[in-house]
Design an enzyme around this catalytic site. Structure first.
Site, mmCIF file in Angstrom:
data_model
loop_
_atom_site.group_PDB
_atom_site.id
_atom_site.type_symbol
_atom_site.label_atom_id
_atom_site.label_comp_id
_atom_site.label_asym_id
_atom_site.label_seq_id
_atom_site.Cartn_x
_atom_site.Cartn_y
_atom_site.Cartn_z
ATOM 1 N N ASP A 13 0.971 -1.116 -0.019
ATOM 2 C CA ASP A 13 -0.069 -0.021 -0.006
ATOM 3 C C ASP A 13 0.898 1.352 0.093
ATOM 4 O O ASP A 13 2.004 1.168 0.428
ATOM 5 C CB ASP A 13 -0.917 -0.178 1.341
ATOM 6 C CG ASP A 13 -1.640 1.282 1.431
ATOM 7 O OD1 ASP A 13 -2.242 1.682 0.732
ATOM 8 O OD2 ASP A 13 -1.557 1.742 2.681
ATOM 9 N N ASP A 15 -0.396 5.172 0.794
ATOM 10 C CA ASP A 15 -0.543 6.359 2.024
ATOM 11 C C ASP A 15 -0.528 5.481 3.393
ATOM 12 O O ASP A 15 -1.363 4.599 3.519
ATOM 13 C CB ASP A 15 -1.811 6.880 1.708
ATOM 14 C CG ASP A 15 -1.763 7.797 0.516
ATOM 15 O OD1 ASP A 15 -0.611 7.657 -0.266
ATOM 16 O OD2 ASP A 15 -2.825 8.581 0.134
ATOM 17 N N ASP A 207 -1.892 -0.507 6.025
ATOM 18 C CA ASP A 207 -2.183 -0.205 7.228
ATOM 19 C C ASP A 207 -3.849 0.177 7.354
ATOM 20 O O ASP A 207 -4.242 0.568 8.457
ATOM 21 C CB ASP A 207 -1.671 1.400 7.337
ATOM 22 C CG ASP A 207 -2.307 2.302 6.518
ATOM 23 O OD1 ASP A 207 -2.381 1.971 5.311
ATOM 24 O OD2 ASP A 207 -2.563 3.440 6.916
HETATM 25 MG MG LIG Z 1 -2.804 3.241 3.687
#
Ligand SMILES: [Mg+2]
Length: 265
Positions: A13, A15, A207
Site C-alpha cells: 500500500d 498512503d 495499514d
Molecule cells: Mg493506506
C-alpha cells in the site's frame, strides 16, 4: 526468516504504509527499497491511488515498469502503464452519475465534486498530484458527511447499483462489485505465474481496512500501525506469518521487512 532471492515479491500500500500519512515521504523505507532493487525483487504498489498518480511515484521510488494495482484493485497494470489518458474514464463518469442520484438521500462528496485546488487543500497533495488523483478510471473517493450509522444503508444502496464500499486510511472508496485489492492481487499473481517457473513468495504491507483482502492473500502480512479508527482484522489462521508494527508509515514499513527478511551478510 526469508532470504533476498528471486522468487520474492513485495506488495505494498502507499498512503500510511510506504508513504507517510501526513507528508508522503518514504525516507525510512529508502534503504530497503535500494536493497530490494539490488536483488531485483519487484515492489508492486497496491493502492487506492490512480494510475496517473502511481506512475510518476514509481519513477521517484525507482520502481518504473513494475506491475501495479491502482484504485483499490479496480485497475491492474501488468507492465506499468504505457498510455495515460488526461481525462477521467467513461466508466468513472458513469459511476459518478450513479453517486449523484444517491446524494439526494445521503450526505457525501466525491473527488468528482471538487476542483483540483480543493482536493489539494484537504489531502496535502500538490496541485499537480491532486489533478492526477482526479484522473480516475473505475472508482470514486468519497468523503462521508452523514451519520456513520447510515453507512450500512448506503452500502445496500450501492449494492443495488453493482457497487461496493471500502475504507481506506483517509477516505471511503466506491468501486464496482468484484473489485478489491485481494482479487486484483490474485489476478496479478495468476498472470505472473504464466511466465515464472517457481511460484512467488509474497510479503504484503498495508495499514488500512482496504488492505485486509490483500493481506489475506499474501504469504507474509505486515499490518502497519495506522490512523484509521477501524482496525485491520485478518481472518487467516497462520498468526506466525502476520506481523503488527509498532511504528506508523515508512518506519513501520521498514520494521515489517526487518522482521520477515534477512539482511544480506
Ligand atoms: Mg493506506
Amino acid at each position: 526468516m526469508l532470504r533476498l532471492d528471486s522468487s520474492l515479491m513485495i506488495v505494498t500500500d502507499l498512503d500510511g504504509s510506504l508513504l507517510d500519512h501526513h507528508d508522503y515521504n518514504w525516507e525510512a523505507a529508502s534503504e530497503w527499497l535500494a536493497r530490494l532493487k539490488q536483488h531485483a525483487i519487484p515492489v508492486v504498489i497496491c493502492s487506492s491511488k490512480t494510475a496517473a498518480e502511481i506512475i510518476p511515484l514509481q519513477k521517484r521510488l525507482g520502481l518504473s515498469g513494475t506491475p501495479f494495482i491502482a484504485e483499490n484493485g479496480a485497475h491492474v497494470a501488468l507492465h506499468g502503464e504505457p498510455i495515460l489518458q488526461n481525462e477521467p474514464d467513461e466508466n468513472y463518469l458513469a459511476l459518478c452519475n450513479t453517486l449523484r442520484t444517491l446524494q439526494a438521500t445521503y450526505r457525501f462528496s466525491g473527488f468528482h465534486d471538487f476542483s483540483d485546488a480543493e482536493v489539494a487543500r484537504f489531502t496535502g497533495l500538490t496541485l499537480a498530484e491532486a489533478s492526477q488523483s482526479r484522473l480516475r478510471q473505475a472508482s470514486e473517493v468519497v468523503l462521508w458527511r452523514d451519520e456513520s450509522n447510515k453507512l450500512d444503508d448506503f452500502r445496500i444502496a450501492l449494492a443495488e447499483h453493482g457497487l461496493t464500499l471500502t475504507q481506506g486510511g483517509r477516505f471511503w472508496h466506491v468501486m464496482p462489485v468484484g473489485c478489491g485489492k485481494g482479487i486484483a492481487l490474485t489476478q496479478l499473481l495468476q498472470s505472473l505465474a504464466q511466465h515464472k517457473a517457481n511460484p512467488l513468495t509474497t510479503i504484503g504491507l498495508g495499514d488500512g481496512p482496504n488492505d485486509a483482502p490483500m493481506l489475506e492473500q499474501v504469504d507474509y502480512a505486515v499490518v502497519i500501525k495506522g490512523f484509521s479508527k477501524t482496525p485491520v482484522i485478518l481472518q487467516r489462521n497462520d498468526q506466525q506469518n502476520i506481523y503488527h508494527t509498532a511504528h506508523v508509515g515508512p518506519r513501520g514499513w521498514r520494521e515489517g521487512l526487518d522482521y520477515f527478511l534477512a539482511q544480506p551478510d
